[in-house]
Write a protein that holds these residues in place. Structure first.
Motif, PDB file in Angstrom:
ATOM      1  N   GLU A  18       0.834  -1.207   0.000  1.00 51.69           N
ATOM      2  CA  GLU A  18       0.000   0.000   0.000  1.00 51.69           C
ATOM      3  C   GLU A  18       0.868   1.255   0.000  1.00 51.69           C
ATOM      4  N   SER A  19       1.874   1.279   0.854  1.00 50.99           N
ATOM      5  CA  SER A  19       2.764   2.444   0.931  1.00 50.99           C
ATOM      6  C   SER A  19       3.521   2.641  -0.376  1.00 50.99           C
TER       7      SER A  19
ATOM      8  N   SER B 288       2.551   1.722  -3.402  1.00 54.53           N
ATOM      9  CA  SER B 288       1.653   2.216  -4.444  1.00 54.53           C
ATOM     10  C   SER B 288       1.296   3.676  -4.209  1.00 54.53           C
ATOM     11  N   GLN B 289       1.164   4.098  -2.957  1.00 53.19           N
ATOM     12  CA  GLN B 289       0.900   5.505  -2.661  1.00 53.19           C
ATOM     13  C   GLN B 289       2.084   6.368  -3.090  1.00 53.19           C
ATOM     14  N   LYS B 290       3.280   5.881  -2.847  1.00 56.19           N
ATOM     15  CA  LYS B 290       4.481   6.611  -3.241  1.00 56.19           C
ATOM     16  C   LYS B 290       4.562   6.727  -4.758  1.00 56.19           C
ATOM     17  N   GLU B 291       4.264   5.626  -5.437  1.00 53.01           N
ATOM     18  CA  GLU B 291       4.312   5.636  -6.897  1.00 53.01           C
ATOM     19  C   GLU B 291       3.242   6.576  -7.460  1.00 53.01           C
ATOM     20  N   ASP B 292       2.061   6.595  -6.845  1.00 55.07           N
ATOM     21  CA  ASP B 292       0.997   7.511  -7.285  1.00 55.07           C
ATOM     22  C   ASP B 292       1.399   8.970  -7.069  1.00 55.07           C
ATOM     23  N   ALA B 293       2.094   9.255  -5.971  1.00 57.91           N
ATOM     24  CA  ALA B 293       2.517  10.620  -5.679  1.00 57.91           C
ATOM     25  C   ALA B 293       3.632  11.086  -6.605  1.00 57.91           C
ATOM     26  N   ASP B 294       4.443  10.153  -7.076  1.00 60.78           N
ATOM     27  CA  ASP B 294       5.567  10.500  -7.962  1.00 60.78           C
ATOM     28  C   ASP B 294       5.128  10.694  -9.409  1.00 60.78           C
ATOM     29  N   VAL B 295       3.941  10.256  -9.767  1.00 63.50           N
ATOM     30  CA  VAL B 295       3.464  10.405 -11.140  1.00 63.50           C
ATOM     31  C   VAL B 295       3.006  11.842 -11.358  1.00 63.50           C
TER      32      VAL B 295
END
Length: 118
Positions: free
Chosen positions: A107-108, A110-117
């Motif tokens: 979860e963490s 995927s949240q990081k990857e979503d924030a970096d996009v």
């Protein structure tokens, strides 16, 4: 050189059980588990998990020799449950905890990857 071959730390030899249990004849409600191809990682995790069980009176582990890939776990219970039952329960609880840690990590991530996009 007396160092073991790397494959000896991964593959269980034919006819050798992963886990064996021997009842302790000197102490009541006690026994020793031998885990082949395991080390301090599993030994300490199991020890700490078992210490949180109110049925466990004593638990300790050792690695008989640094070049042997096995640990011996000694468990004594209060008699309400036997050592095999408390160890099995501890292993189940550890699997649940590891799955929870893995889920939270994913979860963490995927949240990081979503924030970096962008």
């Amino acid at each position: 050189m007396n160092a073991p071959k790397p494959e000896d730390a991964i593959f269980l030899p034919p006819g050798v059980s992963k886990v064996t249990y021997v009842v302790d004849r000197k102490m009541t409600n006690a026994g020793t588990f031998t885990f082949e191809l395991e080390d301090h990682t599993l030994g300490n995790l199991l020890r700490m998990q078992l210490l949180s069980d109110s049925n466990v009176v004593f638990v300790g582990y050792r690695q008989p020799h640094p070049l042997q890939n096995k640990i011996e776990l000694k468990v004594q219970t209060n008699g309400e449950q036997g050592p095999p039952q408390v160890v099995q329960g501890a292993l189940k609880n550890l699997m649940i905890e590891v799955e929870e840690i893995s889920r939270k990590f994913e979860e963490s991530l995927s949240q990081k990857e979503d924030a970096d996009v962008f």
